[in-house]
Design a protein around this motif. Structure first.
Motif, PDB file in Angstrom:
ATOM      1  N   MET A   1       0.838  -1.195   0.000  1.00 14.52           N
ATOM      2  CA  MET A   1       0.000   0.000   0.000  1.00 14.52           C
ATOM      3  C   MET A   1       0.879   1.254   0.000  1.00 14.52           C
ATOM      4  O   MET A   1       1.897   1.304   0.683  1.00 14.52           O
ATOM      5  CB  MET A   1      -0.898  -0.004   1.234  1.00 14.52           C
ATOM      6  CG  MET A   1      -1.931   1.098   1.264  1.00 14.52           C
ATOM      7  SD  MET A   1      -3.076   0.862   2.644  1.00 14.52           S
ATOM      8  CE  MET A   1      -2.643   2.270   3.615  1.00 14.52           C
ATOM      9  N   MET A   2       0.490   2.249  -0.774  1.00 14.75           N
ATOM     10  CA  MET A   2       1.277   3.481  -0.901  1.00 14.75           C
ATOM     11  C   MET A   2       1.216   4.293   0.386  1.00 14.75           C
ATOM     12  O   MET A   2       0.168   4.482   0.993  1.00 14.75           O
ATOM     13  CB  MET A   2       0.715   4.314  -2.062  1.00 14.75           C
ATOM     14  CG  MET A   2       1.383   5.652  -2.238  1.00 14.75           C
ATOM     15  SD  MET A   2       0.682   6.561  -3.634  1.00 14.75           S
ATOM     16  CE  MET A   2       1.453   8.171  -3.391  1.00 14.75           C
ATOM     17  N   ASN A   3       2.399   4.777   0.845  1.00 15.36           N
ATOM     18  CA  ASN A   3       2.445   5.669   1.999  1.00 15.36           C
ATOM     19  C   ASN A   3       1.778   6.992   1.645  1.00 15.36           C
ATOM     20  O   ASN A   3       1.797   7.428   0.496  1.00 15.36           O
ATOM     21  CB  ASN A   3       3.892   5.923   2.412  1.00 15.36           C
ATOM     22  CG  ASN A   3       4.532   4.720   3.052  1.00 15.36           C
ATOM     23  OD1 ASN A   3       3.885   4.006   3.804  1.00 15.36           O
ATOM     24  ND2 ASN A   3       5.803   4.480   2.750  1.00 15.36           N
ATOM     25  N   ARG A   4       1.232   7.654   2.641  1.00 16.42           N
ATOM     26  CA  ARG A   4       0.591   8.956   2.422  1.00 16.42           C
ATOM     27  C   ARG A   4       1.577  10.097   2.642  1.00 16.42           C
ATOM     28  O   ARG A   4       1.445  11.159   2.059  1.00 16.42           O
ATOM     29  CB  ARG A   4      -0.600   9.115   3.371  1.00 16.42           C
ATOM     30  CG  ARG A   4      -1.517   7.915   3.385  1.00 16.42           C
ATOM     31  CD  ARG A   4      -2.844   8.080   2.760  1.00 16.42           C
ATOM     32  NE  ARG A   4      -3.605   9.232   3.117  1.00 16.42           N
ATOM     33  CZ  ARG A   4      -4.402   9.867   2.257  1.00 16.42           C
ATOM     34  NH1 ARG A   4      -4.464   9.455   1.001  1.00 16.42           N
ATOM     35  NH2 ARG A   4      -5.110  10.911   2.631  1.00 16.42           N
ATOM     36  N   ALA A   5       2.558   9.862   3.505  1.00 16.54           N
ATOM     37  CA  ALA A   5       3.595  10.862   3.755  1.00 16.54           C
ATOM     38  C   ALA A   5       4.810  10.143   4.317  1.00 16.54           C
ATOM     39  O   ALA A   5       4.673   9.124   5.008  1.00 16.54           O
ATOM     40  CB  ALA A   5       3.104  11.925   4.738  1.00 16.54           C
ATOM     41  N   VAL A  16       7.140  14.622   3.808  1.00 13.36           N
ATOM     42  CA  VAL A  16       6.646  14.999   2.479  1.00 13.36           C
ATOM     43  C   VAL A  16       5.320  14.296   2.233  1.00 13.36           C
ATOM     44  O   VAL A  16       5.223  13.073   2.400  1.00 13.36           O
ATOM     45  CB  VAL A  16       7.645  14.584   1.375  1.00 13.36           C
ATOM     46  CG1 VAL A  16       7.148  15.074   0.013  1.00 13.36           C
ATOM     47  CG2 VAL A  16       9.028  15.118   1.672  1.00 13.36           C
ATOM     48  N   ALA A  17       4.314  15.056   1.839  1.00 10.73           N
ATOM     49  CA  ALA A  17       3.017  14.466   1.481  1.00 10.73           C
ATOM     50  C   ALA A  17       3.139  13.810   0.111  1.00 10.73           C
ATOM     51  O   ALA A  17       3.528  14.460  -0.852  1.00 10.73           O
ATOM     52  CB  ALA A  17       1.933  15.535   1.469  1.00 10.73           C
ATOM     53  N   GLN A  41      -1.295  19.844   0.043  1.00  7.53           N
ATOM     54  CA  GLN A  41      -1.178  19.266  -1.291  1.00  7.53           C
ATOM     55  C   GLN A  41      -0.015  18.286  -1.365  1.00  7.53           C
ATOM     56  O   GLN A  41       0.980  18.414  -0.639  1.00  7.53           O
ATOM     57  CB  GLN A  41      -0.963  20.367  -2.336  1.00  7.53           C
ATOM     58  CG  GLN A  41      -2.168  21.260  -2.569  1.00  7.53           C
ATOM     59  CD  GLN A  41      -1.880  22.290  -3.643  1.00  7.53           C
ATOM     60  OE1 GLN A  41      -0.785  22.834  -3.728  1.00  7.53           O
ATOM     61  NE2 GLN A  41      -2.864  22.550  -4.482  1.00  7.53           N
ATOM     62  N   ALA A  42      -0.148  17.311  -2.250  1.00 10.36           N
ATOM     63  CA  ALA A  42       0.956  16.388  -2.517  1.00 10.36           C
ATOM     64  C   ALA A  42       2.206  17.188  -2.859  1.00 10.36           C
ATOM     65  O   ALA A  42       2.138  18.240  -3.498  1.00 10.36           O
ATOM     66  CB  ALA A  42       0.588  15.455  -3.663  1.00 10.36           C
ATOM     67  N   PHE A 325       8.596  16.089  -5.645  1.00 12.63           N
ATOM     68  CA  PHE A 325       8.922  14.670  -5.752  1.00 12.63           C
ATOM     69  C   PHE A 325      10.286  14.435  -6.404  1.00 12.63           C
ATOM     70  O   PHE A 325      10.820  13.330  -6.357  1.00 12.63           O
ATOM     71  CB  PHE A 325       7.855  13.935  -6.579  1.00 12.63           C
ATOM     72  CG  PHE A 325       6.555  13.701  -5.850  1.00 12.63           C
ATOM     73  CD1 PHE A 325       6.467  13.828  -4.466  1.00 12.63           C
ATOM     74  CD2 PHE A 325       5.405  13.348  -6.548  1.00 12.63           C
ATOM     75  CE1 PHE A 325       5.273  13.612  -3.793  1.00 12.63           C
ATOM     76  CE2 PHE A 325       4.206  13.125  -5.892  1.00 12.63           C
ATOM     77  CZ  PHE A 325       4.131  13.254  -4.510  1.00 12.63           C
ATOM     78  N   SER A 326      10.847  15.460  -7.050  1.00 15.42           N
ATOM     79  CA  SER A 326      12.091  15.270  -7.815  1.00 15.42           C
ATOM     80  C   SER A 326      13.198  14.681  -6.957  1.00 15.42           C
ATOM     81  O   SER A 326      13.935  13.791  -7.390  1.00 15.42           O
ATOM     82  CB  SER A 326      12.546  16.601  -8.414  1.00 15.42           C
ATOM     83  OG  SER A 326      11.661  17.034  -9.422  1.00 15.42           O
TER      84      SER A 326
END
Length: 553
Positions: A1-5, A16-17, A41-42, A325-326
């Motif tokens: 499952m993908m982490n949220r932050a 980081v979100a 925001q992400a 995200f970079s």
């Protein structure tokens, strides 16, 4: 499952979100629950502790900012509550260099098919260059370009002609009442726009460079331009060149020739130099340039691709249109690619000195030679002082797009940007236009400006460029293939015409940095062998802007 932050380093005090988060939502970070006080925001950052005014913000294990007011746990980190702050750096703090190379057994016997030059360099392409030493000759270069492109069938397709014709027809019929109804669908970009003339199957293309330098301004800029152009001619992707000179400019032919000899004392590629004031009429100049260039193409066509070890690759590293995200996906992924190539005996060039702000001490510690560390410090401090002298500074480097997508300080942007250089020792420091001759990781002094920096990378010998982006940018280069690497999957869906590799699966938890970095190296090998054409080359994004050494961040 993908982490949220997530946090990136054990010492970080912000997270980081990874996706959009809502006010009041409870999220788990490092086994602790946080209640969010606002929508986040992400790509943006979340305080995972209570901050007082003046506290330092840590990301990637380094200082990336300082709070200018109290910030509570679970609150967003913004330009309103945080300002730029970076760690200091000194030569005296330098530590012993140590590095454990990655496992390269999968690639140690792999090769790429390239063009072998007499000096031992190997090109990933085979281009003929035509360029002026001074802007006065730009028009003549353009005439030569149009002549060759038409005669050899290389004219760029007019993709939007039918679309514009439909708008013209509607306007004639309905005046200003123009709608999209009934319009011809926008054409798709063909996968392979012809670049190499059929007549010369081993020539990948003719590249025509123009610029606004060579005279006027300060003499140093003209001398720098000559060194840059000499680097382009010496680049292994170039078979030879036609050079136009007016005759009276600051960028004298002798300066250019001396620069070539300094870069490569054994230089033996064909270089045709034509001086308009000595040749006579414009017609005579252009006719001679066309004939000599055609004869040069005949010679260049005699070279064929042959296998070469991966140690013959020189990879330039660049980022542009970066997002939050970079530094988590795309940059560390190509950083791992960099480490793989260094372990294989190749050369890597990390550019953009304004985007190394805050990580200087780490790079100093990684310098193999004390003299390299001293040179790096000298270049960094001189660059920053020049920016401050005109009322600017490295802290003004992040663009509005960077800030909007989560990179709110230069140190935060830099800490993520530096990940492109992986973890290998720094083997050499290059000032702008200096040519990379030492294998391993090199640092090249360029501005953060995408085109000025990629222009510099090719001039220092890069035969492939890895370029990360989170927001999207159309930057390319005339002689060096630019592989565009996206930090997120949404960008690939929105701008598929410019992206070659997607590292979004790292954010989504589907791939590791190591797996992604290995896949990127495989892509590099395909591009280097001419098996794959990058999107930038397909779109003919041949960007060339010399840096005039003024303040450009």
């Amino acid at each position: 499952m993908m982490n949220r932050a997530i946090t990136i380093n054990d010492t970080d005090n912000v997270a980081v979100a990874l996706t959009d988060l809502s006010k009041g939502e409870v999220i788990r970070i490092n086994d602790e629950d946080f209640t969010l006080t606002e929508n986040i925001q992400a790509k943006h950052k979340i305080a995972i502790k209570d901050f007082r005014k003046g506290d330092e913000i840590y990301m990637y294990g380094v200082i990336v900012g300082m709070t200018n007011q109290a910030v509570g746990k679970g609150e967003p980190i913004t330009t309103q509550n945080v300002e730029h702050r970076a760690s200091s750096y000194e030569l005296e703090q330098k530590k012993q260099v140590s590095w454990t190379p990655p496992d390269v057994s999968k690639w140690k016997d792999k090769t790429f098919n390239g063009y072998h030059r007499s000096d031992g360099q190997v090109g990933t392409a085979n281009y003929w260059l035509v360029f002026p030493l001074v802007f006065c000759e730009n028009r003549n270069v353009e005439v030569i370009k149009k002549t060759f492109e038409k005669a050899l069938g290389l004219e760029k397709q007019v993709q939007y002609e039918s679309y514009l014709n439909s708008l013209v027809d509607q306007y004639k019929s309905n005046g200003a009442q123009i709608s999209d109804m009934g319009l011809t669908p926008m054409p798709e970009v063909p996968e392979n726009i012809p670049d190499n003339p059929e007549l010369f199957e081993n020539v990948d293309g003719i590249r025509f460079l123009t610029h606004d330098g060579g005279c006027g301004g300060v003499r140093q800029d003209s001398e720098t331009l000559c060194r840059l152009l000499a680097g382009y001619v010496n680049n292994p992707n170039v078979a030879g060149a036609t050079v136009l000179s007016l005759g009276c400019q600051n960028a004298e032919v002798q300066i250019f020739e001396d620069a070539l000899k300094k870069i490569n004392p054994e230089f033996d590629k064909p270089v045709i130099i034509l001086d308009q004031q000595n040749t006579g009429t414009e017609q005579e100049l252009i006719a001679k340039a066309i004939k000599e260039t055609f004869l040069g193409l005949i010679e260049a066509n005699k070279i064929k691709r042959e296998p070469a070890p991966l140690s013959k690759l020189t990879i330039g590293l660049e980022c542009g249109g970066s997002d939050g995200f970079s530094g988590i996906s795309a940059n560390p992924a190509i950083g791992y690619t960099s480490d793989l190539l260094v372990a294989l005996g190749g050369t890597v060039i990390l550019s953009e000195f304004p985007e190394l702000c805050g990580v200087e001490q780490e790079l100093i510690n990684r310098a193999v030679h004390k003299s390299s560390a001293e040179k790096f410090i000298k270049l960094m401090r001189a660059y920053e002082k020049a920016a401050e002298n005109v009322g600017s500074g490295f802290d003004m480097n992040p663009s509005p797009g960077n800030i909007k997508d989560g990179l709110i300080t230069d140190a935060m942007k830099s800490a993520g940007a530096a990940k492109k250089g992986g973890s290998s020792p720094v083997n050499d420091i290059l000032d702008y236009t200096e040519y990379a001759t030492n294998p391993g990781l090199n640092l090249l002094c360029t501005p953060g400006n995408d085109v000025e920096s990629t222009t510099g990378l090719a001039g220092s010998g890069a035969n492939i460029i890895l370029f990360t982006t989170g927001l999207g940018t159309p930057t390319g280069n005339p002689v060096t293939s630019v592989i565009k690497v996206s930090s997120n999957s949404q960008l690939v869906q929105r701008m598929p015409d410019i992206i070659d590799v997607n590292t979004g699966p790292v954010i989504e938890g589907e791939k590791t940095i190591e797996v992604m970095g290995g896949e990127i190296l495989d892509q590099v090998i395909r591009v280097a062998s001419g098996e794959t054409v990058t999107k930038a080359m397909q779109l003919r994004q041949y960007d060339f802007i010399p840096w005039k050494r003024g303040v450009s961040l």
